[in-house]
Design a protein around this motif. Structure first.
Motif, PDB file in Angstrom:
ATOM      1  N   PHE A 222       0.667  -1.157   0.138  1.00  0.00           N
ATOM      2  CA  PHE A 222      -0.027   0.030   0.071  1.00  0.00           C
ATOM      3  C   PHE A 222       0.839   1.231   0.030  1.00  0.00           C
ATOM      4  CE2 PHE A 222      -4.316  -1.364   1.484  1.00  0.00           C
ATOM      5  CZ  PHE A 222      -4.347  -2.493   0.995  1.00  0.00           C
ATOM      6  N   THR A 223       1.862   1.283   0.698  1.00  0.00           N
ATOM      7  CA  THR A 223       2.775   2.755   0.836  1.00  0.00           C
ATOM      8  C   THR A 223       3.066   2.987  -0.534  1.00  0.00           C
ATOM      9  OG1 THR A 223       4.555   1.013   1.474  1.00  0.00           O
ATOM     10  CG2 THR A 223       3.488   2.236   3.287  1.00  0.00           C
ATOM     11  N   PRO A 224       3.564   2.487  -1.512  1.00  0.00           N
ATOM     12  CA  PRO A 224       3.840   3.041  -2.870  1.00  0.00           C
ATOM     13  C   PRO A 224       2.522   3.953  -3.298  1.00  0.00           C
ATOM     14  CG  PRO A 224       4.738   0.987  -2.865  1.00  0.00           C
ATOM     15  CD  PRO A 224       4.014   1.089  -1.761  1.00  0.00           C
ATOM     16  N   ALA A 225       1.545   3.394  -3.208  1.00  0.00           N
ATOM     17  CA  ALA A 225       0.393   3.835  -4.002  1.00  0.00           C
ATOM     18  C   ALA A 225       0.022   4.938  -2.941  1.00  0.00           C
ATOM     19  CB  ALA A 225      -0.744   2.961  -4.121  1.00  0.00           C
ATOM     20  N   PHE A 226       0.031   4.911  -1.568  1.00  0.00           N
ATOM     21  CA  PHE A 226      -0.331   6.040  -0.746  1.00  0.00           C
ATOM     22  C   PHE A 226       0.463   7.311  -0.950  1.00  0.00           C
ATOM     23  CE2 PHE A 226      -0.715   7.647   3.707  1.00  0.00           C
ATOM     24  CZ  PHE A 226      -1.723   8.423   3.272  1.00  0.00           C
ATOM     25  N   ALA A 241       9.910   6.256   1.113  1.00  0.00           N
ATOM     26  CA  ALA A 241      11.326   6.401   1.645  1.00  0.00           C
ATOM     27  C   ALA A 241      12.283   5.249   1.272  1.00  0.00           C
ATOM     28  CB  ALA A 241      11.446   6.719   3.110  1.00  0.00           C
ATOM     29  N   GLN A 242      13.354   5.730   0.861  1.00  0.00           N
ATOM     30  CA  GLN A 242      14.394   4.722   0.317  1.00  0.00           C
ATOM     31  C   GLN A 242      15.614   4.874   1.179  1.00  0.00           C
ATOM     32  OE1 GLN A 242      14.305   5.814  -3.878  1.00  0.00           O
ATOM     33  NE2 GLN A 242      13.682   3.644  -4.447  1.00  0.00           N
ATOM     34  N   ASN A 243      16.143   3.478   1.410  1.00  0.00           N
ATOM     35  CA  ASN A 243      17.644   3.671   2.196  1.00  0.00           C
ATOM     36  C   ASN A 243      18.438   4.586   1.342  1.00  0.00           C
ATOM     37  OD1 ASN A 243      19.077   2.463   4.335  1.00  0.00           O
ATOM     38  ND2 ASN A 243      20.222   1.375   2.679  1.00  0.00           N
ATOM     39  N   GLY A 244      19.106   5.548   2.142  1.00  0.00           N
ATOM     40  CA  GLY A 244      19.965   6.404   1.808  1.00  0.00           C
ATOM     41  C   GLY A 244      19.517   7.753   1.285  1.00  0.00           C
ATOM     42  N   ASP A 245      18.091   7.895   1.461  1.00  0.00           N
ATOM     43  CA  ASP A 245      17.755   9.242   0.945  1.00  0.00           C
ATOM     44  C   ASP A 245      18.100  10.238   1.762  1.00  0.00           C
ATOM     45  OD1 ASP A 245      16.074   8.564  -1.139  1.00  0.00           O
ATOM     46  OD2 ASP A 245      14.091   8.249   0.148  1.00  0.00           O
ATOM     47  N   PRO A 256       8.481   2.972   4.268  1.00  0.00           N
ATOM     48  CA  PRO A 256       7.786   1.678   3.578  1.00  0.00           C
ATOM     49  C   PRO A 256       7.493   0.535   4.263  1.00  0.00           C
ATOM     50  CG  PRO A 256      10.253   1.578   3.650  1.00  0.00           C
ATOM     51  CD  PRO A 256       9.536   2.968   4.207  1.00  0.00           C
ATOM     52  N   GLY A 257       5.833   0.083   3.955  1.00  0.00           N
ATOM     53  CA  GLY A 257       5.192  -0.958   5.053  1.00  0.00           C
ATOM     54  C   GLY A 257       6.277  -2.011   4.890  1.00  0.00           C
ATOM     55  N   GLY A 258       6.033  -2.881   5.893  1.00  0.00           N
ATOM     56  CA  GLY A 258       7.036  -3.988   6.236  1.00  0.00           C
ATOM     57  C   GLY A 258       8.098  -3.944   6.510  1.00  0.00           C
ATOM     58  N   MET A 259       8.664  -2.496   6.715  1.00  0.00           N
ATOM     59  CA  MET A 259      10.145  -2.194   7.011  1.00  0.00           C
ATOM     60  C   MET A 259      10.056  -1.277   8.023  1.00  0.00           C
ATOM     61  SD  MET A 259      11.692  -3.948   4.596  1.00  0.00           S
ATOM     62  CE  MET A 259      13.361  -3.213   4.596  1.00  0.00           C
TER      63      MET A 259
END
Length: 371
Positions: A222-226, A241-245, A256-259
């Motif tokens: 869901f988080t990419p769509a949200f 969010a991505q690692n290193g942003d 990100p969901g699940g992380m």
């Protein structure tokens, strides 16, 4: 008398399954079942349930259309069942925009690690929604102006929100800024969070002076769509969010969901670290994890806001932030879909303000103008 529940799904097997789970709890009572959205609209008006569980894909009338009809005629707390797919994410967000208050994965094995835990979670969600009275969806006079033309147009339903019944005491309104200087805004939320985040973030200008970290309890699908949907609506930039942003002012980063999303030193404003986290964590992402990491990096130059949601995630992280000199605010009870997370930080004496959702963006802007 228990909380009265209407179960809506085109699958007779799933209707029976949900009904059996609901009736296992002595505080809950199934008063009817419907096999499509049109039946649900009629039965909602006739039976006056206190909570409706709703499937999305159904014949005759789909779940999203049914939610819109019910919220326009006989407003009722609605819990959606969704598939954990990209299409399921979009449909669920559409349902929340139409007025549904919460959602759960339709595959119960996606809800929890075992059957008993999944059953308890569903019962808890229904009871939490059943304790809230709601009125008709309204379009506020503070509806934000359209986003930048370079972004994807947002759904016209985005401005619609459900107004919870007012509690006896309304949250305070911050009339003047404290004079503190900030470099980071954190916002943590769960049930009711998508609508609450939308209401706040759409009121922030493109030149908002600080980076924003968003922690919303939400599945990985869901988080990419949200994030994409918020980005299309807001003047600020919103991304998953991505690692290193590297954090940048006027940008919001959705965990990100699940992380788990953490803050570490790097660049002018800090850098995001994304980790899997331990398997025994109840929430992925967890507000506590992000708040705790920020307490070690930005400390007193942080403002953290805890919005509507079940449970107490965020309380211990907020405690660490406050010890480091950060400012902590909570959403007030009257405007929460579920007054769990904000109540936890308020009851613990961690938050300095309880603020109504409609006033939150203005208060944040006033306070942040000194950063």
């Amino acid at each position: 008398m228990g909380i009265k529940v209407l179960v809506v799904d085109d699958s007779s097997f799933f209707r029976r399954r949900v009904s059996e789970i609901v009736t296992k709890d002595p505080e809950l009572e199934v008063i009817g079942t419907a096999s499509n959205g049109l039946e649900a609209v009629k039965m909602a008006a006739e039976l006056k349930p206190q909570v409706i569980t709703m499937d999305i894909e159904m014949p005759v009338m789909d779940g999203i259309s049914a939610v819109r009809e019910i919220m326009g005629k006989t407003p009722t707390p609605i819990l959606m069942f969704s598939s954990l797919t990209q299409d399921g994410a979009k449909a669920t967000l559409d349902a929340l925009e139409a007025g549904a208050l919460d959602f759960l994965p339709k595959r119960f094995e996606d809800i929890a690690t075992n059957k008993d835990e999944a059953i308890l979670l569903l019962q808890q969600r229904i009871k939490a929604l059943g304790r809230r009275r709601i009125y008709r969806p309204v379009t506020r006079s503070t509806t934000p102006t359209p986003a930048k033309s370079t972004k994807t147009p947002a759904s016209p339903q985005l401005a619609r929100s459900v107004t919870p019944a007012p509690a006896p005491v309304r949250g305070t309104v911050v009339k003047r800024a404290s004079g503190k200087k900030y470099k980071l805004l954190l916002i943590g939320t769960s049930t009711g969070g998508p609508v609450a985040l939308q209401k706040i973030l759409t009121q922030l200008p493109a030149n908002y002076p600080h980076p924003i970290l968003l922690i919303q309890h939400m599945p990985a699908a869901f988080t990419p769509a949200f994030a994409s949907r918020l980005n299309g609506l807001c003047k600020i930039q919103v991304k998953e969010a991505q690692n290193g942003d590297q954090l940048r002012p006027g940008s919001a980063y959705l965990a990100p969901g699940g992380m788990q999303m953490m803050l570490e030193r790097g660049g002018a404003h800090g850098r995001i670290k994304i980790v899997a986290g331990s398997a025994d964590m109840n929430y992925k992402p967890s507000v506590d994890i992000t708040f705790a990491s920020a307490s070690k990096i930005s400390g007193r130059e942080t403002m953290a806001v805890v919005l509507t949601g079940m449970g107490a995630d965020g309380r211990e992280g907020a405690r660490m932030l406050k010890s480091a000199g950060a400012t902590i605010w909570a959403q007030d009870e009257a405007s929460c879909i579920v007054y769990g997370m904000p109540q936890a930080v308020t009851a613990a004496g961690i938050s300095s303000q309880s603020i109504a959702l409609d006033d939150m963006a203005e208060a944040i802007l006033r306070e942040s103008s000194h950063g």
